[in-house]
Scaffold this active site. Sequence first.
Site, short mmCIF file in Angstrom:
data_model
loop_
_atom_site.label_atom_id
_atom_site.label_comp_id
_atom_site.label_asym_id
_atom_site.label_seq_id
_atom_site.Cartn_x
_atom_site.Cartn_y
_atom_site.Cartn_z
N LYS A 126 -18.25 -0.52 -9.34
CA LYS A 126 -17.86 0.84 -9.74
C LYS A 126 -18.84 1.31 -10.81
CE LYS A 126 -14.43 3.77 -9.01
NZ LYS A 126 -13.76 4.04 -7.74
N VAL A 131 -6.58 14.37 2.33
CA VAL A 131 -5.89 13.32 3.09
C VAL A 131 -4.49 13.77 3.49
CG1 VAL A 131 -5.03 10.94 3.06
CG2 VAL A 131 -7.19 11.49 1.91
#
Length: 350
Positions: free
Chosen positions: A80, A189
Amino acid sequence: MPIFAHPEFDQHEQVMFCHDKASGLNAIIAVHNTRLGPALGGCRMWPYADEQQAVNDVLRLSRGMTYKSALAGLPLGGGKAVIIGDPRKDKTEALFQAMGDFVESLGGRYITAADSGTGVTEMAQMGQRTRHVVGAGTREQLGGGTRSGDPSPATALGVYIGLCEAVRQRLERSDLSGLRVAIQGLGQVGFNLAQQLSAAGAQLWVHDIQEANVRRAVDELGAHAVSGQDIYGLDVDVFSPCAMGAVINDETLQLLRAPVIAGAANNQLARPEHGDVLWRRGCLHAPDYAINAGGIIDVSYEYNGGTPEQVRQHVEGIGETLRQIFERAKAEDRNTTLIADSLAHERLNA
Ligand code: NAD
């Protein structure tokens, strides 16, 4: 600030502090684990109050990516990046080019992607300096195939498949006709999921803080609009959190009645023990990082190559992973998130 003794440090292989004077870039890249492949994970831009918060985030999130990719059966490790800055006013092309240089300097050990505060534009700017970036263009710009640049349709497909599996296990039904589903969040989504559920005959109750998103679901899908907190306490079969994290917490657990929880949001449990509360009351919770892995599967194929059919088949495998999690949870009488962690750990160390 100690790193090796940091509470979120978990045998991370590499933590790189990145500074570029000319562009003002201050960033951290954490490569948690590359045992299964290069570490892939988003690059977040956030106005962290202090450096400590940025370190917490990058250590915790990179570890989460290792588990997510391992559970999804991908040849990827976990990493990340965080850029300390306000995405509303601190973004410049030079800053993301400098970030691209740092990503490139890792020689492919870390592959970056969009996250909160970054998107296609920033990935394209980093892509001027490094090949190790995904999601840097639209499907058309990238020449079709699997290179979509937008992982959310794959995420939505995985959530739909996972939701169907949870319903099969907990409610013993494979037909969604008339199934009552409450969806929180109708973004990229959530709305796509709502469309799939509606097409399969489910009845929808929806809430989003953006009125236009609710209106669209009401108009196009015949969904019932619900205001604010009311979304938690509905007498529905499935609660599907698709907005933000920590929605399963001490307050909402008093309200939630649905026997199935299956949605896209990351980090749904405010605290790990909330998973036990759900398990003990007979609510089947699809662990977030198992059910929402469609996006990482999509970007993995974008990076490594593959056909849309391969992506689809891999995303469909989320149903089988969840079936294993649910059956093992039953056999061991342990909550589903603990089982997902065990399974990911086993795959990582196989
Ligand atoms: P998005 O930003 O497109 O949509 C989120 C929606 O939630 C927005 O419409 C927003 O208005 C709404 N919202 C925000 N706060 C709300 C609240 N309090 N109540 C109701 N609605 C609220 O995001 P997305 O890409 O659709 O992702 C949804 C969730 O799934 C996020 O938690 C994200 O981290 C997670 N996720 C997304 C992907 C992906 O591929 N996009 C992959 C894995 C996980």
